[in-house]
Design a protein around this motif. Structure first.
Motif, PDB file in Angstrom:
ATOM      1  N   ASN A 141       5.418   7.070   7.402  1.00  0.00           N
ATOM      2  CA  ASN A 141       4.364   6.069   7.214  1.00  0.00           C
ATOM      3  C   ASN A 141       4.953   4.662   7.197  1.00  0.00           C
ATOM      4  O   ASN A 141       4.377   3.738   7.770  1.00  0.00           O
ATOM      5  CB  ASN A 141       3.585   6.355   5.928  1.00  0.00           C
ATOM      6  CG  ASN A 141       2.646   7.513   6.099  1.00  0.00           C
ATOM      7  OD1 ASN A 141       1.647   7.404   6.797  1.00  0.00           O
ATOM      8  ND2 ASN A 141       2.956   8.649   5.492  1.00  0.00           N
ATOM      9  N   LEU A 142       6.098   4.486   6.556  1.00  0.00           N
ATOM     10  CA  LEU A 142       6.769   3.185   6.563  1.00  0.00           C
ATOM     11  C   LEU A 142       7.172   2.818   7.991  1.00  0.00           C
ATOM     12  O   LEU A 142       6.929   1.692   8.446  1.00  0.00           O
ATOM     13  CB  LEU A 142       7.995   3.203   5.652  1.00  0.00           C
ATOM     14  CG  LEU A 142       8.852   1.930   5.692  1.00  0.00           C
ATOM     15  CD1 LEU A 142       8.079   0.712   5.193  1.00  0.00           C
ATOM     16  CD2 LEU A 142      10.132   2.135   4.883  1.00  0.00           C
ATOM     17  N   HIS A 149      12.136   3.920  -1.573  1.00  0.00           N
ATOM     18  CA  HIS A 149      10.864   4.515  -1.944  1.00  0.00           C
ATOM     19  C   HIS A 149      10.818   4.620  -3.466  1.00  0.00           C
ATOM     20  O   HIS A 149      11.798   5.050  -4.084  1.00  0.00           O
ATOM     21  CB  HIS A 149      10.720   5.933  -1.389  1.00  0.00           C
ATOM     22  CG  HIS A 149      10.737   6.044   0.095  1.00  0.00           C
ATOM     23  ND1 HIS A 149       9.872   5.355   0.912  1.00  0.00           N
ATOM     24  CD2 HIS A 149      11.501   6.801   0.918  1.00  0.00           C
ATOM     25  CE1 HIS A 149      10.103   5.694   2.170  1.00  0.00           C
ATOM     26  NE2 HIS A 149      11.089   6.563   2.206  1.00  0.00           N
ATOM     27  N   ASP A 150       9.696   4.261  -4.055  1.00  0.00           N
ATOM     28  CA  ASP A 150       9.463   4.444  -5.489  1.00  0.00           C
ATOM     29  C   ASP A 150       8.387   5.503  -5.651  1.00  0.00           C
ATOM     30  O   ASP A 150       7.248   5.305  -5.225  1.00  0.00           O
ATOM     31  CB  ASP A 150       8.987   3.141  -6.139  1.00  0.00           C
ATOM     32  CG  ASP A 150      10.060   2.060  -6.122  1.00  0.00           C
ATOM     33  OD1 ASP A 150      11.255   2.397  -6.111  1.00  0.00           O
ATOM     34  OD2 ASP A 150       9.691   0.877  -6.130  1.00  0.00           O
ATOM     35  N   MET A 151       8.754   6.649  -6.242  1.00  0.00           N
ATOM     36  CA  MET A 151       7.810   7.737  -6.481  1.00  0.00           C
ATOM     37  C   MET A 151       7.302   7.619  -7.907  1.00  0.00           C
ATOM     38  O   MET A 151       8.088   7.517  -8.847  1.00  0.00           O
ATOM     39  CB  MET A 151       8.495   9.096  -6.293  1.00  0.00           C
ATOM     40  CG  MET A 151       7.577  10.277  -6.521  1.00  0.00           C
ATOM     41  SD  MET A 151       8.438  11.878  -6.375  1.00  0.00           S
ATOM     42  CE  MET A 151       8.733  11.955  -4.608  1.00  0.00           C
ATOM     43  N   GLU A 207       0.842  -1.193   0.000  1.00  0.00           N
ATOM     44  CA  GLU A 207       0.000   0.000   0.000  1.00  0.00           C
ATOM     45  C   GLU A 207       0.883   1.251   0.000  1.00  0.00           C
ATOM     46  O   GLU A 207       1.985   1.250   0.535  1.00  0.00           O
ATOM     47  CB  GLU A 207      -0.839  -0.044   1.270  1.00  0.00           C
ATOM     48  CG  GLU A 207      -1.857   1.039   1.397  1.00  0.00           C
ATOM     49  CD  GLU A 207      -2.644   0.893   2.698  1.00  0.00           C
ATOM     50  OE1 GLU A 207      -2.929   1.923   3.301  1.00  0.00           O
ATOM     51  OE2 GLU A 207      -2.940  -0.250   3.089  1.00  0.00           O
ATOM     52  N   ALA A 208       0.390   2.318  -0.609  1.00  0.00           N
ATOM     53  CA  ALA A 208       1.153   3.564  -0.702  1.00  0.00           C
ATOM     54  C   ALA A 208       1.514   4.103   0.681  1.00  0.00           C
ATOM     55  O   ALA A 208       0.730   4.023   1.614  1.00  0.00           O
ATOM     56  CB  ALA A 208       0.365   4.600  -1.481  1.00  0.00           C
ATOM     57  N   THR A 209       2.721   4.657   0.785  1.00  0.00           N
ATOM     58  CA  THR A 209       3.157   5.326   2.012  1.00  0.00           C
ATOM     59  C   THR A 209       3.018   6.841   1.882  1.00  0.00           C
ATOM     60  O   THR A 209       3.206   7.562   2.867  1.00  0.00           O
ATOM     61  CB  THR A 209       4.621   4.969   2.347  1.00  0.00           C
ATOM     62  OG1 THR A 209       5.414   5.114   1.170  1.00  0.00           O
ATOM     63  CG2 THR A 209       4.733   3.544   2.865  1.00  0.00           C
ATOM     64  N   HIS A 227       9.625  -0.036   0.170  1.00  0.00           N
ATOM     65  CA  HIS A 227      10.055  -1.438   0.264  1.00  0.00           C
ATOM     66  C   HIS A 227      11.195  -1.544   1.269  1.00  0.00           C
ATOM     67  O   HIS A 227      12.214  -0.869   1.117  1.00  0.00           O
ATOM     68  CB  HIS A 227      10.546  -1.935  -1.102  1.00  0.00           C
ATOM     69  CG  HIS A 227       9.620  -1.602  -2.213  1.00  0.00           C
ATOM     70  ND1 HIS A 227       8.513  -2.368  -2.520  1.00  0.00           N
ATOM     71  CD2 HIS A 227       9.603  -0.569  -3.079  1.00  0.00           C
ATOM     72  CE1 HIS A 227       7.880  -1.825  -3.538  1.00  0.00           C
ATOM     73  NE2 HIS A 227       8.513  -0.728  -3.891  1.00  0.00           N
ATOM     74  N   LEU A 228      11.021  -2.376   2.263  1.00  0.00           N
ATOM     75  CA  LEU A 228      12.077  -2.635   3.235  1.00  0.00           C
ATOM     76  C   LEU A 228      13.038  -3.647   2.617  1.00  0.00           C
ATOM     77  O   LEU A 228      12.637  -4.754   2.256  1.00  0.00           O
ATOM     78  CB  LEU A 228      11.476  -3.162   4.539  1.00  0.00           C
ATOM     79  CG  LEU A 228      12.436  -3.354   5.696  1.00  0.00           C
ATOM     80  CD1 LEU A 228      13.125  -2.048   6.072  1.00  0.00           C
ATOM     81  CD2 LEU A 228      11.693  -3.920   6.896  1.00  0.00           C
TER      82      LEU A 228
END
Length: 141
Positions: free
Chosen positions: A36-37, A92-94, A3-5, A79-80
């Protein structure tokens, strides 16, 4: 994919003289995704306040892929990548939420620290357990 952060938009005042979102705003949106993550991993604001712990970024690498313009809708998915004793590494992927195109990626190493001692400290077993469940290998952006 998780889900989006972060979800938001690019405002005109966030754009530079070239007409695209300025790099300071990429960093700000990635920072909002961080929190959020962290909350998903148990590093919630209440945990950080009550335990005297904090998170500090020690390395950050941003790759810009496509420009974002005023009015574009932005989504970040996180993604951790790695969990260590006192640190985590994540990406993070934007994306442009309308087109699905990757706009930027940001890889960060964050250290769990004692705010008073200003030293790194191990994650609690409970946080480590949650974090291990969130480890992922994201697709290339």
């Amino acid at each position: 994919m998780e889900e989006a952060t972060y979800r938001g938009t690019v405002y005109p005042w966030q754009c530079d003289h070239v007409g695209h979102m300025n790099i300071m705003w990429y960093v700000g949106k990635f920072d909002e995704a961080n929190w959020n993550l962290f909350a998903r991993l148990g590093l919630t604001p209440s945990y950080l306040r009550s335990s005297g712990r904090g998170m500090a970024a020690v390395q950050q690498n941003i790759a810009y892929k496509r420009e974002l313009l005023a009015g574009d809708i932005v989504e970040i998915r996180s993604h951790l990548l790695e969990v260590r004793d006192t640190s985590i590494r994540f990406r993070h992927d934007m994306m442009n939420a309308e087109t699905g195109e990757f706009a930027a990626t940001c890889e960060i190493t964050g250290v769990h620290m004692d705010r008073q001692l200003r030293k790194s400290v191990p994650f609690t077993d409970a946080i480590r357990e949650i974090a291990m469940k969130h480890l992922s290998v994201p697709a290339e952006a």
